[in-house]
Scaffold this motif. Structure first.
Motif, short mmCIF file in Angstrom:
data_model
loop_
_atom_site.label_atom_id
_atom_site.label_comp_id
_atom_site.label_asym_id
_atom_site.label_seq_id
_atom_site.Cartn_x
_atom_site.Cartn_y
_atom_site.Cartn_z
N GLU A 39 10.14 21.09 3.94
CA GLU A 39 11.26 21.81 4.17
C GLU A 39 10.97 22.75 5.47
OE1 GLU A 39 14.09 21.97 3.24
OE2 GLU A 39 15.03 23.96 4.10
N VAL A 40 9.74 23.29 5.60
CA VAL A 40 9.59 23.95 6.87
C VAL A 40 9.47 22.83 8.16
CG1 VAL A 40 8.15 25.47 7.95
CG2 VAL A 40 8.56 25.81 5.87
N ALA A 41 8.76 21.82 7.60
CA ALA A 41 8.80 20.79 8.73
C ALA A 41 10.05 20.38 9.44
CB ALA A 41 8.10 19.57 8.42
N ARG A 42 11.16 20.04 8.46
CA ARG A 42 12.60 19.64 8.60
C ARG A 42 13.17 20.85 9.37
NH1 ARG A 42 12.60 16.70 3.73
NH2 ARG A 42 12.29 18.75 2.64
N ARG A 43 12.84 22.02 9.05
CA ARG A 43 13.43 23.19 9.88
C ARG A 43 13.23 23.33 11.43
NH1 ARG A 43 14.48 27.97 5.70
NH2 ARG A 43 15.12 26.94 3.78
N LEU A 44 11.71 23.10 11.47
CA LEU A 44 11.07 23.10 12.51
C LEU A 44 11.48 21.97 13.74
CD1 LEU A 44 9.12 24.50 14.37
CD2 LEU A 44 7.44 23.04 13.17
N GLU A 45 11.96 20.89 13.20
CA GLU A 45 12.40 19.66 13.77
C GLU A 45 13.78 20.09 14.45
OE1 GLU A 45 11.97 16.01 11.64
OE2 GLU A 45 10.01 15.82 11.70
N LYS A 46 14.65 20.98 13.88
CA LYS A 46 15.78 21.36 14.27
C LYS A 46 15.85 22.20 15.46
CE LYS A 46 18.09 20.40 10.14
NZ LYS A 46 18.34 20.99 8.66
N ARG A 47 14.36 22.77 15.71
CA ARG A 47 14.30 23.81 16.96
C ARG A 47 13.28 22.99 17.90
NH1 ARG A 47 15.41 25.70 12.03
NH2 ARG A 47 16.43 27.59 11.80
N PRO A 48 13.80 22.28 18.63
CA PRO A 48 12.84 21.32 19.61
C PRO A 48 11.61 22.30 20.24
CG PRO A 48 15.21 20.51 19.83
CD PRO A 48 15.10 21.81 19.18
N SER A 49 12.24 23.22 20.71
CA SER A 49 11.08 23.93 21.62
C SER A 49 10.25 24.58 20.59
CB SER A 49 11.60 25.03 22.39
OG SER A 49 12.33 25.88 21.93
N ALA A 50 10.41 25.01 19.58
CA ALA A 50 9.46 25.54 18.67
C ALA A 50 8.63 24.27 18.05
CB ALA A 50 10.21 26.16 17.36
N LEU A 51 9.09 23.35 17.82
CA LEU A 51 8.45 22.21 17.42
C LEU A 51 7.29 21.93 18.36
CD1 LEU A 51 8.10 19.54 15.39
CD2 LEU A 51 9.72 18.69 17.11
N LEU A 52 7.64 22.12 19.65
CA LEU A 52 6.79 21.43 20.50
C LEU A 52 5.55 22.61 20.75
CD1 LEU A 52 7.17 19.00 22.36
CD2 LEU A 52 7.36 20.48 24.11
N ALA A 53 5.90 23.92 20.64
CA ALA A 53 5.03 24.89 20.46
C ALA A 53 3.92 24.66 19.21
CB ALA A 53 5.71 26.42 20.61
N ALA A 54 4.53 24.37 18.28
CA ALA A 54 3.86 24.33 16.91
C ALA A 54 2.93 23.19 16.97
CB ALA A 54 4.89 24.15 15.64
N LEU A 55 3.11 22.17 17.51
CA LEU A 55 2.25 20.87 17.75
C LEU A 55 1.29 21.00 18.84
CD1 LEU A 55 4.75 18.22 16.79
CD2 LEU A 55 3.70 19.64 15.18
N ALA A 56 1.61 21.90 19.84
CA ALA A 56 0.92 21.97 21.09
C ALA A 56 -0.56 22.03 20.90
CB ALA A 56 1.55 22.87 21.96
N GLY A 57 -1.49 21.74 21.76
CA GLY A 57 -2.97 21.71 21.89
C GLY A 57 -3.16 23.19 22.51
N PRO A 58 -4.55 23.61 22.57
CA PRO A 58 -4.92 24.67 23.11
C PRO A 58 -4.50 24.85 24.61
CG PRO A 58 -6.80 23.42 23.03
CD PRO A 58 -5.79 22.66 22.22
N SER A 59 -4.34 26.11 25.27
CA SER A 59 -3.81 26.20 26.50
C SER A 59 -4.79 25.86 27.39
CB SER A 59 -3.48 27.58 26.59
OG SER A 59 -4.45 28.49 26.27
N GLU A 60 -6.14 26.05 27.05
CA GLU A 60 -7.27 25.56 27.93
C GLU A 60 -8.15 24.40 27.19
OE1 GLU A 60 -9.28 29.00 29.37
OE2 GLU A 60 -7.62 29.96 30.02
N PRO A 61 -7.71 23.19 27.20
CA PRO A 61 -8.29 22.03 26.54
C PRO A 61 -9.79 21.80 27.24
CG PRO A 61 -6.40 21.08 27.75
CD PRO A 61 -6.47 22.68 27.94
N ARG A 62 -10.77 21.49 26.40
CA ARG A 62 -12.22 21.27 27.08
C ARG A 62 -12.35 19.72 26.64
NH1 ARG A 62 -15.41 25.19 23.25
NH2 ARG A 62 -13.54 24.80 22.26
#
Lengths: 301, 488
Positions: free
Chosen positions: A129-152
């Motif tokens: 359910e939370v995944a479905r709600r997240l998919e309706k908010r694309p920028s939040a989805l991207l933020a949730a799935l994103a990698g670390p700000s300084e990848p090694r």
């Protein structure tokens, strides 16, 4: 507030909620026992802005208002309030007030956690359910799935340890649940995707999500518009795996040549089922991102 | 009241449910029908619901009338044989074939141009003994796996409605279908037919999440025969781990009083940690439902000691690694962080197992509550839970358990009893333990961490380590090569 006598009515109402519908009857019954139907007069404050969310409310009759800062949400029959706050363990800030004489179903948040621990199917339904709600908010989805700000950079070989390090660097995966991550790192699952190739067909069933180890993936909406780019340490496909069904409508294409770990849905959900803390932390993380989006706190992808 | 029972249905609730049947929302109607059926109130469902505009509601109602043997609805069901939706026609035919089977009707339907109706009719004819078994089975079986899900589903639902020995070959074929809905129907059919030949195919379905719940229930429905076969499979190392892993959950559903003891007997012999955990979880559910459940206290005591000893070992390893970086902060690499976090998480899991075992010993959920209290974000709750634990657990276990609890909460000095020789010798001894721990991730991390630290004296220990997989062997070789290069 007046409490009605216990009956199967809470069970009926819970069964009509889309994300609980598929639960086995005995599990829903256990949850319904923790719910109560409340008759509340107009003006009743169900939760003040000073209280953290401890209950989930489902409006059965009447209307209510949920106010958080400048944001106001009107609630009518069938609407739910408080689920994301309870799951995210969010601090106080939302005021919920009955606008009319209302009938409300109240589910205790602590009971939701206890029942989710007892019955993994409930935990998985909540994640879906939370995944479905997240998919309706694309920028939040991207933020949730994103990698670390300084990848090694990862080492050249993705052996078991390499895979474990890759999973450890995924921000949405709780690093304290290392035993579960080690279980996910068990099977060999490395794949390479050339630039320009799609990670999935929108209509194909979501059988895996991908932990990016190298390269970048462009996420696009239904009509091909770019939503953002995910890089190392991100997990495209995670929400689709959690909610089940097909990958669509979001599309994902390798922007640069990609090396990724493929986490099979069946294996991933089995691990979540066996390690409740992992699932609950993941749920809290995803719910926080949905809430942030609703409050306008998420930065653009 | 057991957890699987529904609360009693009072008059007001019944009225509310019946009123919901008039809702235009098919999901609300379906929910009300589910609750009524769960309550055994099929008789109050109005037959006129068969005129509902939603096919989903009509099919669900036909199912309820079939299981409730509502012969009064037969004339309306007959009318539905002309329905525009083939799924409704199949469901109506199925209900009629169960409540009042009529050979001529089924024979006509077996020639229906819609293959799903024809298949459902042939299954019913087969079960009633009105056709030759072999050719009919052959023809039905050939329809499985051709990609027509509606035919497979109709056939599986018909088999479920006619659980007769004659349909077993068809059922075996259906149990290998890809379609989830077909499998769910076929598994329910297997639970009704309960032929021993169905047990192995059912166990093979346990790794499939979408049908696992149904497969477990079906296996449990076989009673003592199923229990014996499941325990046999659990003890058999040749049975894939993906199947064995889900057997404790299925055994837990068997109503036999022998089942808990059989699982507990197997606990010390089970080599897989995740299966041991699932056994504890299954035993815990039994214990919650039957607090007076008799369990062998000696076996529980042994398991408790083993879990405590594992927790201690993990704690000792982790603390040695932490001490190492306290002395030399430069050694705190990512491998170190991951290894420490992994050991800590495993230690926490050991503690959880200990509390589950204490629950089993005590016959109450008290220790479960304490465990949750110890993990509370509120310091006062944690302190109170610790005090309760101190009060409830007797020496000598009390001391060891509290050391473990305090360690995980980071609220106590390290006990002297856990001291390894300080300095390099102690560090090396722990690395040797980690390499040979039998846990692949721990061993591989330790080998690579030793290599990055240049601990050349561990080269022999790495050589002596028994790899658990080809990949583990490669990781050990990589670590060994790195150390070897430093030697030269």
């Amino acid at each position: 507030m007046r409490e009605l006598s216990p009956s199967v009515v809470p069970l009926l109402h819970l069964r009509t909620l889309a994300f609980l519908r598929e639960l086995p009857a005995y599990q829903l019954t256990a949850l319904a026992r923790e719910a109560e139907e409340l008759v509340v007069p107009r003006g009743t404050v169900l939760r003040s802005e000073r209280e953290p969310a401890q209950n989930v409310y489902v409006i059965l009759e009447g209307t209510a208002e949920a106010r958080r800062g400048e944001s106001v949400r009107r609630l009518g029959p069938g609407d739910e309030e408080g689920l994301l706050d309870v799951l995210a363990g969010e601090a106080a800030g939302t005021r919920v007030r009955a606008e009319t004489d209302s009938v409300v179903l109240c589910v205790d948040g602590e009971a939701l956690r206890t029942q989710s621990e007892r019955y993994a199917a409930l935990l998985l339904q909540l994640l879906g359910e939370v995944a479905r709600r997240l998919e309706k908010r694309p920028s939040a989805l991207l933020a949730a799935l994103a990698g670390p700000s300084e990848p090694r950079p990862l080492g050249p070989e993705l052996d078991r340890v390499g895979r474990l390090l890759a999973l450890h660097r995924v921000p949405i995966f709780p690093s304290e649940n290392m035993d579960a991550l080690a279980e996910l790192a068990g099977p060999r699952s490395e794949l390479e995707i050339p630039a320009g190739e799609a990670l999935w067909g929108p209509g194909s069933p979501a059988r895996a999500c991908y932990v990016l180890c190298r390269g970048a993936v462009r996420i696009m909406g239904e009509t091909g518009e770019e939503i953002g780019v995910l890089r190392q340490g991100s997990v495209p496909g995670l929400t689709q795996v959690l909610r089940g069904g097909a990958y669509g409508p979001l599309r994902a294409e390798a922007d640069l040549p990609v090396v990724a770990l493929s986490l099979e849905r069946e294996v991933f959900l089995d691990v979540v089922e066996d390690d409740f803390e992992l699932g609950w932390s993941l749920l809290a993380g995803l719910a926080s991102h949905v809430l942030s989006a609703d409050l306008g706190l998420t930065e653009g992808g | 009241m057991g957890v699987r029972e529904f609360p009693a249905l009072d008059v007001a609730s019944l009225e509310s449910l019946l009123a919901t049947l008039n809702s235009p929302d098919e999901q609300r109607v379906a929910a009300a029908l589910d609750v009524l059926q769960d309550q055994g109130k099929e008789s109050v469902v109005p037959a006129l619901l068969l005129y509902h505009p939603s096919s989903t509601v009509v099919i669900r109602t036909l199912e309820i009338f079939q299981s409730g043997r509502r012969e009064d609805a037969m004339p309306l069901a007959e009318h539905l044989l002309e329905h525009r939706d083939a799924r409704v026609r199949v469901a109506a035919l199925r209900m009629m074939s169960v409540l009042r089977p009529e050979r001529s009707l089924l024979e006509r339907a077996s020639d229906d141009p819609d293959p799903s109706i024809a298949a459902a009719a042939r299954v019913a004819l087969l079960a009633c003994g009105w056709v030759d078994v072999e050719p009919t089975c052959r023809s039905l079986m050939s329809a499985v796996g051709r990609g027509d899900e509606s035919v497979e589903r109709a056939m599986a639902a018909a088999v479920r409605s006619h659980p007769h020995g004659a349909v077993e070959p068809v059922l075996l074929e259906l149990l290998s279908a890809d379609d989830t809905e077909t499998l769910q129907e076929a598994i329910t059919a297997a639970a009704r037919l309960r032929s021993p030949g169905l047990l192995t195919p059912l166990m093979q379905l346990l790794p499939r999440r979408a049908v696992r719940e149904e497969a477990r229930s079906a296996l449990a429905a076989f009673g003592p025969v199923g229990l014996a076969r499941m325990m046999e499979a659990l003890r058999d190392p040749e049975v894939p781990i993906s199947v064995r892993r889900h057997l404790p959950g299925a055994v837990a559903l068997v109503g036999s009083p022998q089942a808990p003891s059989l699982l507990l007997d197997h606990l010390p012999d089970e080599p897989d940690g995740s299966i041991r955990f699932k056994i504890l979880r299954a035993l815990g559910r039994w214990r919650n439902e039957q607090p007076d459940l008799p369990l062998d206290r000696r076996l529980l005591g042994d398991a408790l000691e083993q879990a405590l000893s594992t927790g201690y070992r993990l704690m000792e390893w982790r603390r040695t690694l932490e001490r190492m970086t306290e002395r030399s902060p430069g050694r705190r690499s990512e491998l170190h962080v991951v290894l420490v976090a992994l050991l800590r998480n495993k230690e926490d899991h050991s503690l959880e197992r200990i509390f589950r075992l204490l629950n089993l010993q005590s016959g109450s959920e008290e220790f479960q509550r304490i465990y949750l209290g110890l993990h509370s974000p509120r310091p006062a709750t944690r302190v109170g839970s610790r005090e309760l634990l101190h009060h409830l657990v007797l020496p000598p276990m009390r001391h060891h358990l509290l050391v473990l609890v305090d360690d995980l909460q980071g609220e106590a000095p390290r006990p002297a009893a856990l001291e390894r020789p300080r300095g390099r010798a102690g560090d090396l001894a722990v690395f040797e333990d980690l390499l040979g721990s039998g846990m692949e991730s721990v061993s591989a991390l330790a080998a690579l961490h030793a290599a990055e630290l240049g601990l050349r004296s561990l080269a022999n220990a790495i050589d002596a380590c028994q790899p658990r997989s080809e990949e583990h062997a490669r990781t050990l070789a990589t670590a060994r090569a790195a150390l070897g290069a430093e030697v030269t």
